[in-house]
Enzyme design. Structure first.
Site, short mmCIF file in Angstrom:
data_model
loop_
_atom_site.label_atom_id
_atom_site.label_comp_id
_atom_site.label_asym_id
_atom_site.label_seq_id
_atom_site.Cartn_x
_atom_site.Cartn_y
_atom_site.Cartn_z
N GLY A 37 0.81 -1.24 0.03
CA GLY A 37 -0.04 0.04 0.01
C GLY A 37 0.80 1.39 0.11
O GLY A 37 1.61 1.46 0.91
N GLY A 69 -0.33 4.29 0.02
CA GLY A 69 -1.16 5.32 0.72
C GLY A 69 -0.13 6.24 1.83
O GLY A 69 0.91 6.20 1.91
N ILE A 126 -0.05 6.06 5.09
CA ILE A 126 0.51 5.49 6.29
C ILE A 126 1.86 4.90 5.69
O ILE A 126 3.06 4.63 6.10
CB ILE A 126 -0.43 4.56 7.11
CG1 ILE A 126 -1.34 5.58 7.68
CG2 ILE A 126 0.11 3.86 8.25
CD1 ILE A 126 -2.66 4.98 8.65
N ASP A 163 -13.50 8.90 12.51
CA ASP A 163 -13.07 7.75 11.64
C ASP A 163 -14.17 6.74 11.33
O ASP A 163 -14.32 5.83 10.21
CB ASP A 163 -11.76 6.69 12.09
CG ASP A 163 -10.69 7.39 11.58
OD1 ASP A 163 -10.97 8.67 11.24
OD2 ASP A 163 -9.55 6.93 11.73
N ALA A 213 -7.61 12.99 12.07
CA ALA A 213 -7.48 13.42 13.42
C ALA A 213 -8.19 14.53 13.47
O ALA A 213 -9.12 14.79 14.17
CB ALA A 213 -6.07 13.24 14.26
N HIS A 215 9.85 37.80 4.76
CA HIS A 215 10.88 37.36 3.88
C HIS A 215 12.27 36.96 4.84
O HIS A 215 12.23 37.92 5.50
CB HIS A 215 11.26 38.29 2.76
CG HIS A 215 12.50 37.86 1.96
ND1 HIS A 215 12.51 36.95 1.17
CD2 HIS A 215 13.92 38.48 2.10
CE1 HIS A 215 13.70 36.77 0.75
NE2 HIS A 215 14.39 37.68 1.30
P1 FAD Z 1 -9.64 6.93 17.24
O1 FAD Z 1 -8.51 7.78 17.30
O2 FAD Z 1 -9.45 5.49 16.47
O3 FAD Z 1 -10.23 6.64 18.83
C1 FAD Z 1 -11.24 5.84 18.82
C2 FAD Z 1 -11.22 5.45 20.43
O4 FAD Z 1 -12.42 4.87 20.81
C3 FAD Z 1 -10.11 4.37 20.81
O5 FAD Z 1 -9.51 5.01 21.75
C4 FAD Z 1 -11.01 3.26 20.75
O6 FAD Z 1 -10.26 2.44 22.01
C5 FAD Z 1 -12.05 3.68 21.65
N1 FAD Z 1 -13.19 2.96 21.39
C6 FAD Z 1 -13.70 2.16 20.41
N2 FAD Z 1 -15.02 1.34 20.75
C7 FAD Z 1 -15.06 1.65 22.00
C8 FAD Z 1 -16.10 1.21 23.08
N3 FAD Z 1 -17.13 0.43 22.60
N4 FAD Z 1 -16.17 1.52 24.16
C9 FAD Z 1 -14.84 2.45 24.66
N5 FAD Z 1 -14.15 3.04 23.80
C10 FAD Z 1 -14.06 2.55 22.70
N6 FAD Z 1 -4.63 11.28 11.24
C11 FAD Z 1 -3.92 12.71 10.78
O7 FAD Z 1 -4.74 13.66 10.92
N7 FAD Z 1 -2.68 12.89 10.90
C12 FAD Z 1 -1.58 12.03 10.81
O8 FAD Z 1 -0.34 12.16 10.79
C13 FAD Z 1 -2.10 10.73 10.91
N8 FAD Z 1 -1.29 9.73 11.20
C14 FAD Z 1 -1.57 8.38 11.27
C15 FAD Z 1 -0.51 7.29 11.28
C16 FAD Z 1 -0.83 6.14 11.76
C17 FAD Z 1 0.26 5.06 11.76
C18 FAD Z 1 -2.30 5.70 11.73
C19 FAD Z 1 -2.72 4.84 12.18
C20 FAD Z 1 -3.30 6.86 11.77
C21 FAD Z 1 -2.92 8.05 11.49
N9 FAD Z 1 -3.95 9.11 11.66
C22 FAD Z 1 -3.39 10.24 11.10
C23 FAD Z 1 -5.18 8.77 11.58
C24 FAD Z 1 -5.98 9.22 12.83
O9 FAD Z 1 -5.25 8.53 13.78
C25 FAD Z 1 -7.35 8.84 12.99
O10 FAD Z 1 -8.01 9.67 11.90
C26 FAD Z 1 -7.89 9.36 14.36
O11 FAD Z 1 -7.36 8.88 15.31
C27 FAD Z 1 -9.28 9.01 14.22
O12 FAD Z 1 -10.06 9.82 15.46
P2 FAD Z 1 -11.08 9.07 16.14
O13 FAD Z 1 -11.26 9.88 17.36
O14 FAD Z 1 -12.18 9.29 15.43
O15 FAD Z 1 -10.70 7.57 16.34
P1 AMP Z 2 -4.83 4.07 2.08
O1 AMP Z 2 -6.13 3.84 1.91
O2 AMP Z 2 -4.49 5.59 1.77
O3 AMP Z 2 -4.16 3.92 3.58
O4 AMP Z 2 -3.87 3.34 0.99
C1 AMP Z 2 -4.06 1.96 1.02
C2 AMP Z 2 -3.39 1.26 -0.32
O5 AMP Z 2 -3.28 0.10 -0.21
C3 AMP Z 2 -4.34 1.66 -1.40
O6 AMP Z 2 -3.76 2.64 -2.34
C4 AMP Z 2 -4.80 0.43 -2.14
O7 AMP Z 2 -4.71 0.75 -3.54
C5 AMP Z 2 -3.60 -0.39 -1.54
N1 AMP Z 2 -3.89 -1.92 -1.55
C6 AMP Z 2 -4.91 -2.39 -0.99
N2 AMP Z 2 -4.75 -3.85 -1.35
C7 AMP Z 2 -3.77 -4.10 -1.90
C8 AMP Z 2 -2.92 -5.33 -2.58
N3 AMP Z 2 -3.66 -6.55 -2.19
N4 AMP Z 2 -1.82 -5.22 -2.93
C9 AMP Z 2 -1.30 -4.02 -3.06
N5 AMP Z 2 -1.76 -2.88 -2.67
C10 AMP Z 2 -3.00 -2.79 -2.17
#
Ligand code: FAD
Ligand code: AMP
Length: 479
Positions: free
Chosen positions: A188, A190, A192, A319, A327, A451
């Site tokens: 992928g 993307g 991440i 999300d 975030a 600047h």
């Molecule tokens: P989450 O952060 O997923 O939080 C949901 C919370 O709900 C969790 O703590 C979970 O434990 C809790 N929960 C779920 N179900 C229950 C339940 N039934 N009872 C109690 N608690 C529950 N976004 C950016 O904007 N910038 C970035 O640079 C970025 N980098 C990222 C890098 C990585 C490696 C990853 C994996 C994600 C990244 N993201 C980034 C995406 C970002 O982390 C998410 O979009 C964001 O955290 C979503 O926030 P949220 O509050 O919707 O959900």
């Molecule tokens: P993102 O949704 O931005 O995190 O990106 C995930 C990426 O994974 C997308 O660009 C997809 O096209 C790619 N992807 C999903 N499944 C596969 C797969 N089987 N092989 C290679 N790339 C994949």
């Protein structure tokens, strides 16, 4: 029945904790339920973002970038740093400390704002009822006039590459490697995948990224995506487009990956494999049977543009609902929903949500790409300015990339801004604010930029829309 609240938020990620704090600030009796257990065995607030997402990944990106700078770029500036080496264990410990401080900080913010933190797993069992099962398995039902579901998302896994203990991992596992694998595969290309691939490539891994699609970063403006691909390739990332992973086999300490590309079936062997094929909404067990909160065909909780679900007084944000998985999008929805619950008018501009890829250089964008605008039948004008022509970029040793502004040819209104360059993630805020205020490129062109700054490239790009850039030869004829 236990306590009654005005608002109960399920999930304390950037969506949920922000919603809870805002609601409490507005005078609402608010609780926030969280089930995440941190490395210390205690409840950890902050969700994916603080525990295993935005923050830990940026801690590793920054450290690994500084390592590369010290190793390869310092010499250009006349700095002799001697033999530079990386202590991965220390880098990881620093990341864990940052995570601990920030997640612990949320508990402090809850206290300061009067939010009741409830540890456990929440479930909506009625339009005004949340059942919480605490870490010891004891269930308590709370009453709330309003419920906000902010349950977030989890990584997608694909059948060809089932995760293993430590060879085939998702993004969370890739934040925990204790050394740089020699041959690292990333599925992928993307956001991440590129960020994590960059971290380990900088620390010495030979990184191959397998991406099923033929286009690289289709959500980014074509010119900027092309330049980004070139820059990442130059850094050593082997990005294979049109390469769909079809299978994998663990052989001892190696993983053999099969993929299909235009030439047919291929095989490649890695020491570790990161699966970064996207994230899916996490809604499992959050909504009880018969409550009536509907999901869409992709499993997201269905909401309108104000985050109302199909049940009155039950909202969903972040999300686990439609829209970009970011975030800051989750947090903005959290604020909007808290305002609505408190009886205020609130809305969000989904057209002005920025995105950033924290590679080096960074890629950042907001609004439409040139290709999207054209596909929508809009006649556009564009202006671009390369950092190679920026004095500050030269001083910073960061001349790669460009800033591009896309406008409606008829009205000059800014439709999008796309940047690849050092600090692009900071600069894009100008595009967001410009779009929020409905600015024209001329508005930016007429603004006075400090600047020397990297942001002057945005100013010049805005000037270039009418062929009036000062610090480069304009392609267009001046009027
Ligand atoms: P989450 O952060 O997923 O939080 C949901 C919370 O709900 C969790 O703590 C979970 O434990 C809790 N929960 C779920 N179900 C229950 C339940 N039934 N009872 C109690 N608690 C529950 N976004 C950016 O904007 N910038 C970035 O640079 C970025 N980098 C990222 C890098 C990585 C490696 C990853 C994996 C994600 C990244 N993201 C980034 C995406 C970002 O982390 C998410 O979009 C964001 O955290 C979503 O926030 P949220 O509050 O919707 O959900
Ligand atoms: P993102 O949704 O931005 O995190 O990106 C995930 C990426 O994974 C997308 O660009 C997809 O096209 C790619 N992807 C999903 N499944 C596969 C797969 N089987 N092989 C290679 N790339 C994949």
């Amino acid at each position: 029945m236990a306590d009654k609240f005005d608002v109960i938020v399920i999930g304390a990620g950037p969506g949920g904790y922000v919603a809870a704090i805002r609601a409490a600030q507005l005078g609402l009796k608010t609780a926030c339920v969280e089930k995440w257990i941190g490395k210390d065995g205690k409840t950890s607030h902050g969700g994916t973002c603080l525990n295993v997402g935005c923050i830990p990944s940026k801690a590793l990106l920054e450290a690994s970038h500084k390592f590369v700078e010290a190793k390869h770029d310092f010499d250009d500036m006349g700095i002799q740093a001697g033999d530079v080496s990386m202590d991965v264990e220390k880098m990881m410990a620093r990341k864990d400390t940052i995570v601990k401080n920030l997640t612990g900080g949320i508990a402090g913010l809850f206290k300061a704002n009067g939010v009741t933190a409830i540890d456990g797993t929440g479930k909506v069992t009625g339009d005004k009822q949340v059942e919480v099962t605490d870490p010891d398995g004891k269930a308590t039902t709370y009453e709330a006039d309003n419920i906000v579901v902010a349950a977030g998302s989890v990584p997608v896994d694909i059948p060809p590459t089932p995760l293993t203990e430590d060879l085939i991992v998702d993004s969370t596992g890739a934040l925990e490697f204790q050394e740089a694998p020699k041959r690292l595969g990333v599925i992928g290309a993307g956001v991440i995948g590129l960020e994590l691939g960059s971290v380990w490539s900088r620390l010495g891994s030979e990184v191959t990224v397998l991406e099923a699609m033929d286009d690289f970063l289709p959500m980014v403006d074509g010119t900027i995506a092309k330049e980004t691909q070139k820059l990442l390739k130059k850094q050593g990332l082997d990005i294979k487009l049109g390469a769909r992973v079809t299978g994998s086999e663990v052989k001892g300490s190696e993983v053999v990956v099969q993929y299909a590309d235009a030439k047919g079936e291929q095989e490649v062997t890695f020491d570790k494999l990161i699966v970064c094929v996207g994230r899916k909404p996490y809604t499992q067990g959050v909504i009880g049977d018969g409550v009536g909160v509907e999901l869409d065909e992709r499993g997201f909780i269905s909401v309108d543009d104000r985050c109302h679900t199909s049940v009155p007084n039950v909202y969903a944000i972040g999300d686990c609902v439609r829209g970009p998985m970011l975030a800051h999008k989750a947090s903005e929805e959290g604020i909007m929903v808290a305002d609505i619950i408190a009886g205020h008018k609130a809305e969000m501009n989904y057209d002005a949500i920025p995105s950033v890829i924290y590679t080096f250089p960074e890629v950042a964008w907001v609004g439409m790409t040139e290709q999207d605008a054209k596909a929508a039948g809009i006649e556009v004008k564009t202006g671009a300015f390369p950092f190679a022509a920026s004095g500050r970029a030269m001083a910073n040793n960061a001349t790669e990339g460009q800033a591009k502004v896309i406008t409606d040819a008829e009205t000059d209104r800014i439709l999008g801004m796309h940047i690849v360059g050092q600090h692009a993630g900071e600069m894009i805020a100008q595009g967001v604010i410009a779009m929020e205020f409905g600015s024209s490129a001329e508005d930016l062109a007429l603004s006075c930029y400090a600047h020397p700054t990297m942001s002057e490239a945005v100013h010049e790009a805005a000037l270039a829309v009418e062929g009036h850039a000062i610090h480069m030869a304009n392609r267009k004829k001046r009027k």
